[in-house]
Design a protein around this motif. Sequence first.
Motif, short mmCIF file in Angstrom:
data_model
loop_
_atom_site.label_atom_id
_atom_site.label_comp_id
_atom_site.label_asym_id
_atom_site.label_seq_id
_atom_site.Cartn_x
_atom_site.Cartn_y
_atom_site.Cartn_z
N GLN A 181 0.59 35.48 -3.53
CA GLN A 181 0.04 34.18 -3.92
C GLN A 181 0.70 33.68 -5.20
O GLN A 181 0.98 32.48 -5.34
CB GLN A 181 -1.47 34.30 -4.11
N GLU A 182 0.99 34.60 -6.14
CA GLU A 182 1.63 34.19 -7.39
C GLU A 182 3.04 33.68 -7.14
O GLU A 182 3.47 32.68 -7.70
CB GLU A 182 1.65 35.38 -8.35
N GLN A 183 3.77 34.37 -6.27
CA GLN A 183 5.14 33.94 -5.95
C GLN A 183 5.15 32.60 -5.24
O GLN A 183 5.99 31.75 -5.52
CB GLN A 183 5.82 35.01 -5.09
N ALA A 184 4.21 32.39 -4.31
CA ALA A 184 4.17 31.13 -3.56
C ALA A 184 3.77 29.96 -4.44
O ALA A 184 4.23 28.84 -4.23
CB ALA A 184 3.19 31.27 -2.39
N SER A 185 2.92 30.22 -5.43
CA SER A 185 2.43 29.13 -6.28
C SER A 185 3.28 28.91 -7.53
O SER A 185 3.01 28.00 -8.31
CB SER A 185 0.99 29.43 -6.71
N ARG A 186 4.31 29.73 -7.71
CA ARG A 186 5.16 29.60 -8.89
C ARG A 186 5.87 28.24 -8.86
O ARG A 186 6.48 27.88 -7.86
CB ARG A 186 6.18 30.72 -8.92
N PRO A 187 5.77 27.47 -9.93
CA PRO A 187 6.42 26.15 -9.92
C PRO A 187 7.93 26.28 -9.80
O PRO A 187 8.53 27.23 -10.31
CB PRO A 187 6.02 25.54 -11.27
N PRO A 188 8.57 25.34 -9.12
CA PRO A 188 10.03 25.41 -8.94
C PRO A 188 10.77 25.18 -10.24
O PRO A 188 10.21 24.64 -11.21
CB PRO A 188 10.32 24.30 -7.92
N ASP A 189 12.02 25.58 -10.28
CA ASP A 189 12.84 25.40 -11.47
C ASP A 189 13.07 23.91 -11.74
O ASP A 189 13.18 23.10 -10.82
CB ASP A 189 14.20 26.07 -11.28
N LEU A 190 13.17 23.58 -13.03
CA LEU A 190 13.68 22.26 -13.38
C LEU A 190 15.14 22.17 -12.95
O LEU A 190 15.89 23.14 -13.11
CB LEU A 190 13.58 22.04 -14.89
#
Length: 283
Positions: free
Chosen positions: A62-71
């Motif tokens: 869940q943490e990996q899936a919800s991690r915001p994408p890179d700028l």
Amino acid sequence: MRASHRWADGQRLQPSETSYVARTRDRKTLQFSASGSPSIERGYRTHWLSPTLSAAERARVQEQASRPPDLVVVSPLKDWTCTGCGGHGDLLLMEDEAPLCMTCADLDHLTYLPAGNTTLTRRARKASGLSAIVVRFSRSRRRYERQGALVEEQALVDAEASCLADAEARIRRRARDEERRREADSQLADRMAAEISRLLPGCPPQRAAAIAAHTAARGSGRVGRTAEGQRLDQQTLDLAVVASIRHQDTDYDALLMAGVPRDRAREGVREKVSEVLNLWRRG
């Protein structure tokens, strides 16, 4: 979506809602549907997890899936104008469909780190409170490709010191890993050669070894590197043998050089390929 959810329920999978946010600084929530209906949006945001996962594994997924994408910062191919100050530069950040220079985007204090050293980049980005990846559009491949990263200066200094401190250990580890890969590749080629000889007893042993080494070469993308090839699937090995016969025992390559279309060239040598293959099968 309804069919997918019914299938997931039937498999006793567990729902997990995931956030999707933009790559821009404001991290605004992305919308899947035109209507923005909460039920539709929830359906697209829902991931399904195996019920066999432990609590720790579930939390990690869940943490990996919800991690915001890179700028993402773009190295533009054409001239452009910053919508904030009217200036320009080597890099831009798209915000609300408009380009901003690094100063207006508050990224001008970051240092550019070119791609090439994976360990250094990973450590610098981990130590940097703010970072962004730099991409540039490739006209030949028609896609954006990573060029490097923007990181804080102190994070880069710390990462460089860390890389220097354990450089020798990482060199030794790479050497061990390379030796293990070579050994695994050699064993795979040997097993393939033995299986080809078993399936085609008339195939000369040195030819079977050459076919196996060619199709099992790491990074080649050939059939021997597929999951089926590594399982010694008979159909996959047949494809490797047929390709070898086509190139080495027929005038297929000469036909291609003469401009004959590939499909026609293959049809032209099909009888000769079958003849050699049947001869090897008979032993």
